[in-house]
Scaffold this motif. Structure first.
Motif, short mmCIF file in Angstrom:
data_model
loop_
_atom_site.label_atom_id
_atom_site.label_comp_id
_atom_site.label_asym_id
_atom_site.label_seq_id
_atom_site.Cartn_x
_atom_site.Cartn_y
_atom_site.Cartn_z
N UNK A 12 0.90 14.70 -4.30
CA UNK A 12 1.46 13.61 -5.11
C UNK A 12 0.74 12.29 -4.82
N UNK A 13 0.38 12.13 -3.56
CA UNK A 13 -0.37 10.92 -3.16
C UNK A 13 -1.71 10.88 -3.89
N UNK A 14 -2.39 12.00 -3.91
CA UNK A 14 -3.71 12.04 -4.54
C UNK A 14 -3.60 11.85 -6.05
N UNK A 15 -2.60 12.52 -6.63
CA UNK A 15 -2.40 12.36 -8.09
C UNK A 15 -2.15 10.89 -8.44
N UNK A 16 -1.40 10.22 -7.57
CA UNK A 16 -1.10 8.81 -7.83
C UNK A 16 -2.37 7.96 -7.80
N UNK A 17 -3.40 8.48 -7.15
CA UNK A 17 -4.65 7.73 -7.03
C UNK A 17 -5.57 7.86 -8.23
N UNK A 52 0.87 -1.17 0.00
CA UNK A 52 0.00 0.00 0.00
C UNK A 52 0.91 1.23 0.00
N UNK A 53 0.67 2.14 -0.93
CA UNK A 53 1.54 3.32 -1.07
C UNK A 53 1.54 4.14 0.23
N UNK A 54 2.75 4.51 0.67
CA UNK A 54 2.89 5.21 1.95
C UNK A 54 2.75 6.71 1.74
N UNK A 55 1.59 7.24 2.16
CA UNK A 55 1.36 8.68 1.97
C UNK A 55 2.29 9.53 2.82
N UNK A 56 2.88 8.94 3.86
CA UNK A 56 3.69 9.76 4.77
C UNK A 56 5.09 10.05 4.22
#
Lengths: 411, 264
Positions: free
Chosen positions: B143-148, B133-137
């Protein structure tokens, strides 16, 4: 005054271009670039320099700890502290400090520190820090509970040192069936606790409320004045008048036989600054919850580029005395201004960093110990800047006799 | 067009939980993702045509009060049982998105009669055996949201090309609360797959094939754990299924939740 020598112990022997290519030299920068042969040599050189610093007359050796970054090779501050406890005879071993929130077992930390104090025959100064954001990420300590863990671990260590065991500790983050270690510090009531920092107002107030000296880490002079005001106000609230014995300052200061050589070597502090601020991901420096609510908006502004954090160029830093470099005589004159302005009784001279050679580091240490520090002591005496040792200040507010508090409260 | 939903507040566990409510019909609870609730989404509106939709902001997220004592997603799941009691909702339909899916799954293990039917959409909560699971921290929230997102234009439509400062601050508040409850182990509960075997709620599991945040394998593991589950993977879709494929997802849910009987 208490005059200390400090170096970050940089692991400078790594391919810098790889760091630049990667974009960051912390946390995720691959450790395949770690060179164990060079690292072993660097450890030997640092050790030799510390022993030489004692020989040259420094009062204390300041050590620190960082994780997953080449700018500091000390992954556990207590290791070098233990080595120095055995190998030195006179200097104070000043840890600034152990990052408490990343410790899952503060009782074990209390034991290690007690051992260092015993082996050094009572020369330990046990500073505590929250650790940077990278320390939280590297050790998987939840940054949202960083401050809570700092405070609770501190309380537990002090209780371990000062109250007879066995006792039980059922706290918020730490739980121990039995606290009763068979090793306790030599110094009574307990080793001195100094708190270094620069970012968090909360920590400044907390240090003042405990009557722990606060060591400002190379902040600009104007900033220092604000910090001391904050500290002094908090001290007055809890019933004592803060003085030079609660004030410490760390300054980058490189000395050489000639000004040219000193300035050339002092440029290595920029390597350090690039490492520390330029090449550390801002998010890793302040993970979610690590700073207070006040930090949310500035961090967001920084994120969208509305707020910039750039290091002034080297020449500017020399001019503003954020970096000091020169011959002993030259640096004494600049340090005189800093001492007069900030009135610290504890002064740490950050002598060598980056890729300054072992030979030049030794020269710097000799000149600091034999020429700069004696002159600083004279300045300190004239300004009546007594260190906590000279003033025999109580180690904490809790250890301050009540009558003394009442007397100071009346001031 | 007139607003079809209202904003309400419930007092639960010593704090306020803010929630949106819209539509008519049987009650349906939507539990949002770790980035918070972006507002009344077209996906909610579509479901509100058939159900009374409740979308609370998790304690500590958006406008809901932060419970300083809360340490785990299970704590959160228990507070939601309390929330439902406060609203006098007993048996209802559930849709859990990401972190909200994990909360919904924990709620199912605590009370197997709670959900009439459940839909888990790219849900956290179970450790994948393939991928992570991609680590948002370790990355910026943006960048986390874009990756989604598989289709970045959908992301831009919702948040704008450059999210403003207020939005960044809101995300930071939500990220702080996520840190407080899901730091370690990151975004899963090792006991959950075992406990889910005792849940006989009919469950629809939906994933985007190009999910770069929660690997499709997480959905496969939910399939293995839940005795009465079916798995739908949508093509050309990332993690934020409800934003990228709102119509398809709503149709799947309406069709699945409309089946009778609800429980085998």
């Amino acid at each position: 005054m208490h005059l200390m020598y400090f170096t970050e112990q940089p692991m400078s022997a790594y391919p810098q271009e790889e760091g630049e290519k990667f974009g960051y030299t912390a946390l995720l920068f691959p450790n395949k670039f770690f060179d164990p042969v060079a690292a072993s040599r660097l450890y030997q050189e640092r050790l030799e320099e510390y022993l030489y610093a004692e020989e040259m007359g420094v009062d204390g050796i300041m050590l620190n700890e960082h994780h997953n970054a080449p700018f500091c090779m000390q992954a556990k501050v207590n290791i070098f502290a233990a080595i120095l406890a055995a190998m030195t005879k006179r200097v104070k071993i000043v840890l600034l400090g152990n990052p408490l929130p990343i410790a899952d077992n503060p009782v074990r930390l209390a034991e290690e520190l007690a051992m260092i104090d015993l082996i050094s025959k009572g020369r330990l100064v046990s500073g505590f820090v929250r650790g940077g954001g990278v320390e939280s990420l590297a050790t998987n300590a939840n940054p949202a509970y960083n401050r809570e863990r700092f405070v609770e671990a501190h309380d537990l260590i002090i209780k371990t040192w000062t109250q007879p065991g066995p006792f039980r500790w059922e706290g918020n983050h730490y739980h121990f069936r039995v606290v009763n270690p068979w090793v306790l510090p030599l110094q009574k009531p307990h080793p001195r606790v100094w708190i270094p920092g620069v970012v968090s107002r909360e920590t400044i107030v907390w240090a003042a409320e405990h009557r722990y000296p606060y060591i400002i880490l190379n902040a600009p002079l104007e900033e220092c004045k604000k910090i001391w005001q904050l500290y002094d106000e908090a001290a007055a609230r809890v019933g004592y008048k803060a003085g030079p014995e609660q004030r410490g300052y760390l300054i980058r200061c490189h000395v050489a036989e000639t000004e040219e050589k000193a300035i050339e070597n002092a440029k290595q502090f920029m390597w350090m600054q690039g490492e520390f601020t330029g090449l550390t991901h801002p998010l890793w420096a302040a993970p979610a919850g690590y700073l207070g609510e006040w930090a949310r908006r500035p961090l967001a502004e920084y994120r969208v580029g509305r707020r910039k954090q750039t290091m002034p160029p080297f020449e500017k830093q020399l001019e503003t005395m954020s970096i000091i470099a020169g011959t002993p005589k030259q640096v004494v004159e600049k340090l005189r201004i800093i001492i007069e302005e900030t009135r610290p009784s504890i002064l740490a001279l950050w002598g060598n960093d980056g890729k300054v050679s072992h030979e030049d580091s030794m020269t710097c240490i000799r000149l600091l110990g034999q020429e700069v520090m004696p002159a600083l002591r004279e300045i300190g005496e004239k300004l009546d800047l007594k260190s906590p040792f000279e003033a025999n200040t109580p180690v904490s507010l809790a250890c301050t006799p009540p009558h003394e508090l009442m007397a100071t409260a009346a001031l | 067009m007139a607003r079809t939903w209202i904003e309400e507040v419930a007092e639960v566990a010593g704090g306020k939980i803010s929630f949106l409510q819209g539509g008519t019909g049987e009650p349906l609870l939507i539990l949002h993702r770790d980035i918070g609730n972006p507002g009344w989404l077209p996906f909610y509106e579509r479901l509100a045509q058939r159900f009374t939709v409740y979308v609370p902001s998790h304690p500590g997220f958006d406008k809901s009060d932060r419970p300083d004592w809360m340490r785990s997603v299970r704590d959160m799941a228990i507070v939601y049982q309390w929330f439902l009691k406060t609203l006098q909702l007993r048996e209802l339909y559930g849709v859990g998105l990401g972190l909200g899916g994990w909360i919904a799954a924990e709620m199912a293990t605590m009370n197997p009669y709670l959900w009439k039917r459940l839909c888990l959409v790219s849900a956290m909560g179970i450790q994948p055996t393939r991928g992570e699971i991609m680590d948002q921290f370790l990355v910026y929230t943006t960048d986390y949201i874009k990756a989604g997102f598989y289709d970045q234009t959908k992301c831009d439509e919702l948040y704008g090309k450059e999210p403003d400062i207020d939005q960044l601050v809101r995300w930071e508040i939500n990220r702080e609360m996520t840190t407080r409850i899901a730091w370690k182990p990151y975004m899963f509960n090792q006991a959950l797959p075992i406990l889910l075997r005792g849940v006989d709620t009919p469950t629809l599991i939906v994933w985007g094939r190009e999910d770069r945040i929660a690997p499709v394998n997480c959905g496969e593991r939910y399939m293995q754990a839940l005795p009465h589950a079916q798995f739908v993977v949508l093509n050309r879709c990332g993690h934020f299924v409800e934003v990228e494929k709102p119509e398809e997802l709503a149709m799947l849910i309406v069709e699945e939740f409309g089946r009778e009987p609800a429980r085998s």
